[in-house]
Design a protein around this motif. Structure first.
Motif, PDB file in Angstrom:
ATOM      1  N   GLY A  54       0.794  -1.224   0.000  1.00 26.39           N
ATOM      2  CA  GLY A  54       0.000   0.000   0.000  1.00 26.39           C
ATOM      3  C   GLY A  54       0.825   1.272   0.000  1.00 26.39           C
ATOM      4  O   GLY A  54       0.628   2.159  -0.837  1.00 26.39           O
ATOM      5  N   GLU A  55       1.754   1.340   0.916  1.00 28.20           N
ATOM      6  CA  GLU A  55       2.521   2.569   1.094  1.00 28.20           C
ATOM      7  C   GLU A  55       3.543   2.792  -0.009  1.00 28.20           C
ATOM      8  O   GLU A  55       3.776   3.919  -0.419  1.00 28.20           O
ATOM      9  CB  GLU A  55       3.214   2.510   2.459  1.00 28.20           C
ATOM     10  CG  GLU A  55       3.721   3.839   2.964  1.00 28.20           C
ATOM     11  CD  GLU A  55       4.189   3.746   4.398  1.00 28.20           C
ATOM     12  OE1 GLU A  55       5.374   4.040   4.641  1.00 28.20           O
ATOM     13  OE2 GLU A  55       3.380   3.365   5.284  1.00 28.20           O
ATOM     14  N   HIS A  56       4.142   1.726  -0.476  1.00 30.54           N
ATOM     15  CA  HIS A  56       5.278   1.883  -1.379  1.00 30.54           C
ATOM     16  C   HIS A  56       5.005   1.449  -2.816  1.00 30.54           C
ATOM     17  O   HIS A  56       5.345   2.168  -3.745  1.00 30.54           O
ATOM     18  CB  HIS A  56       6.498   1.164  -0.797  1.00 30.54           C
ATOM     19  CG  HIS A  56       6.744   1.589   0.622  1.00 30.54           C
ATOM     20  ND1 HIS A  56       7.094   2.873   0.952  1.00 30.54           N
ATOM     21  CD2 HIS A  56       6.611   0.923   1.784  1.00 30.54           C
ATOM     22  CE1 HIS A  56       7.186   2.972   2.277  1.00 30.54           C
ATOM     23  NE2 HIS A  56       6.892   1.802   2.806  1.00 30.54           N
ATOM     24  N   ALA A  57       4.379   0.302  -2.999  1.00 34.41           N
ATOM     25  CA  ALA A  57       4.133  -0.171  -4.363  1.00 34.41           C
ATOM     26  C   ALA A  57       2.953   0.543  -5.015  1.00 34.41           C
ATOM     27  O   ALA A  57       2.878   0.613  -6.238  1.00 34.41           O
ATOM     28  CB  ALA A  57       3.885  -1.678  -4.366  1.00 34.41           C
ATOM     29  N   VAL A  58       2.038   1.071  -4.199  1.00 36.42           N
ATOM     30  CA  VAL A  58       0.872   1.757  -4.755  1.00 36.42           C
ATOM     31  C   VAL A  58       0.975   3.268  -4.559  1.00 36.42           C
ATOM     32  O   VAL A  58       1.142   4.020  -5.520  1.00 36.42           O
ATOM     33  CB  VAL A  58      -0.440   1.190  -4.153  1.00 36.42           C
ATOM     34  CG1 VAL A  58      -1.641   1.991  -4.631  1.00 36.42           C
ATOM     35  CG2 VAL A  58      -0.608  -0.284  -4.515  1.00 36.42           C
ATOM     36  N   TRP A  59       0.885   3.742  -3.317  1.00 41.38           N
ATOM     37  CA  TRP A  59       0.799   5.194  -3.087  1.00 41.38           C
ATOM     38  C   TRP A  59       2.070   5.944  -3.453  1.00 41.38           C
ATOM     39  O   TRP A  59       2.009   7.027  -4.033  1.00 41.38           O
ATOM     40  CB  TRP A  59       0.378   5.489  -1.649  1.00 41.38           C
ATOM     41  CG  TRP A  59      -1.076   5.218  -1.447  1.00 41.38           C
ATOM     42  CD1 TRP A  59      -1.627   4.195  -0.723  1.00 41.38           C
ATOM     43  CD2 TRP A  59      -2.166   5.949  -2.008  1.00 41.38           C
ATOM     44  NE1 TRP A  59      -2.994   4.260  -0.803  1.00 41.38           N
ATOM     45  CE2 TRP A  59      -3.358   5.330  -1.580  1.00 41.38           C
ATOM     46  CE3 TRP A  59      -2.259   7.073  -2.832  1.00 41.38           C
ATOM     47  CZ2 TRP A  59      -4.618   5.802  -1.940  1.00 41.38           C
ATOM     48  CZ3 TRP A  59      -3.512   7.541  -3.185  1.00 41.38           C
ATOM     49  CH2 TRP A  59      -4.675   6.907  -2.745  1.00 41.38           C
ATOM     50  N   PHE A  60       3.230   5.399  -3.116  1.00 35.40           N
ATOM     51  CA  PHE A  60       4.457   6.126  -3.464  1.00 35.40           C
ATOM     52  C   PHE A  60       4.561   6.286  -4.973  1.00 35.40           C
ATOM     53  O   PHE A  60       4.951   7.351  -5.460  1.00 35.40           O
ATOM     54  CB  PHE A  60       5.702   5.434  -2.894  1.00 35.40           C
ATOM     55  CG  PHE A  60       6.940   6.275  -3.035  1.00 35.40           C
ATOM     56  CD1 PHE A  60       7.219   7.260  -2.104  1.00 35.40           C
ATOM     57  CD2 PHE A  60       7.810   6.113  -4.101  1.00 35.40           C
ATOM     58  CE1 PHE A  60       8.346   8.068  -2.221  1.00 35.40           C
ATOM     59  CE2 PHE A  60       8.931   6.906  -4.239  1.00 35.40           C
ATOM     60  CZ  PHE A  60       9.203   7.884  -3.291  1.00 35.40           C
ATOM     61  N   ARG A  61       4.213   5.268  -5.715  1.00 28.49           N
ATOM     62  CA  ARG A  61       4.254   5.360  -7.189  1.00 28.49           C
ATOM     63  C   ARG A  61       3.261   6.406  -7.692  1.00 28.49           C
ATOM     64  O   ARG A  61       3.554   7.132  -8.643  1.00 28.49           O
ATOM     65  CB  ARG A  61       3.957   3.994  -7.813  1.00 28.49           C
ATOM     66  CG  ARG A  61       5.137   3.034  -7.682  1.00 28.49           C
ATOM     67  CD  ARG A  61       4.819   1.649  -8.178  1.00 28.49           C
ATOM     68  NE  ARG A  61       4.396   1.619  -9.572  1.00 28.49           N
ATOM     69  CZ  ARG A  61       3.880   0.540 -10.159  1.00 28.49           C
ATOM     70  NH1 ARG A  61       3.734  -0.581  -9.481  1.00 28.49           N
ATOM     71  NH2 ARG A  61       3.520   0.583 -11.424  1.00 28.49           N
ATOM     72  N   ARG A  62       2.091   6.466  -7.073  1.00 29.50           N
ATOM     73  CA  ARG A  62       1.108   7.472  -7.480  1.00 29.50           C
ATOM     74  C   ARG A  62       1.637   8.877  -7.239  1.00 29.50           C
ATOM     75  O   ARG A  62       1.504   9.745  -8.094  1.00 29.50           O
ATOM     76  CB  ARG A  62      -0.207   7.270  -6.719  1.00 29.50           C
ATOM     77  CG  ARG A  62      -0.993   6.063  -7.181  1.00 29.50           C
ATOM     78  CD  ARG A  62      -2.213   5.840  -6.318  1.00 29.50           C
ATOM     79  NE  ARG A  62      -2.989   4.704  -6.803  1.00 29.50           N
ATOM     80  CZ  ARG A  62      -3.872   4.054  -6.065  1.00 29.50           C
ATOM     81  NH1 ARG A  62      -4.114   4.418  -4.812  1.00 29.50           N
ATOM     82  NH2 ARG A  62      -4.536   3.036  -6.585  1.00 29.50           N
TER      83      ARG A  62
END
Length: 179
Positions: A54-62
């Motif tokens: 959640g924090e890195h693979a999804v939101w950080f990329r966003r």
């Protein structure tokens, strides 16, 4: 407080709280670490992997790349990104450390704009940038709280993860430096 200072503080807190939690988790046996303890993502291992996703693979990329990871690419909130405990802990800490420089790179007006992305199912979304960034840090706090309760249920001491503890430590260190 300006947005840069506020979110930089949340990013520092995220690193600090993640490190404290991982130190407490390290005391668990592998059986305890992987046992279904009734969390939404079952085990401590599953919940830590969810945080990484959640924090890195999804939101950080966003936020950093403007990318929208998709389920069709194999990304899911319950996936195991890292099976090895030590590598997972390192990935969580390394990922948490990336937020502060990213936040510092944004112009002040960015916080008053929107974050436009596609959900993991492909639905376009436009949300308030600052509130959505707050969600990322709030989400981590939520799951660290679950993990702290799981540690307690397993007979371990849960770490004190209150933001005010970090603020008190920072104030004491600043006072000592200025003395």
């Amino acid at each position: 407080m300006d947005a840069h200072a506020h979110f930089a503080q949340l990013a520092r807190y995220n690193v600090w709280a993640t490190a404290r939690l991982l130190d407490a988790v390290a005391a668990l046996s592998d059986e305890e670490y992987r046992r279904d303890v009734g969390l939404f993502f079952k085990s401590i291992h599953g919940t830590l992997n969810h945080l990484l996703v959640g924090e890195h693979a999804v939101w950080f990329r966003r936020f950093s790349l403007g990318e929208s990871p998709q389920k069709s690419e194999g990304v899911s909130l319950d996936m195991e990104m890292e099976s090895d405990r030590a590598k997972l802990a390192k990935a969580l800490l390394d990922g948490a450390a990336k937020w502060a420089p990213l936040i510092a790179s944004w112009p002040a007006e960015r916080f008053d704009s929107t974050l436009d992305y596609n959900t993991m199912n492909g639905t376009p979304v436009s949300l308030p940038f600052a509130a959505t960034l707050a969600h990322v840090f709030n989400h981590g706090t939520h799951h660290r709280g679950q993990l702290s309760a799981a540690l307690t249920a397993l007979g371990q001491s849960g770490p004190d993860l209150d933001l005010v503890v970090l603020l008190q430590q920072t104030a004491a260190a600043t006072k000592k430096t200025n003395a």
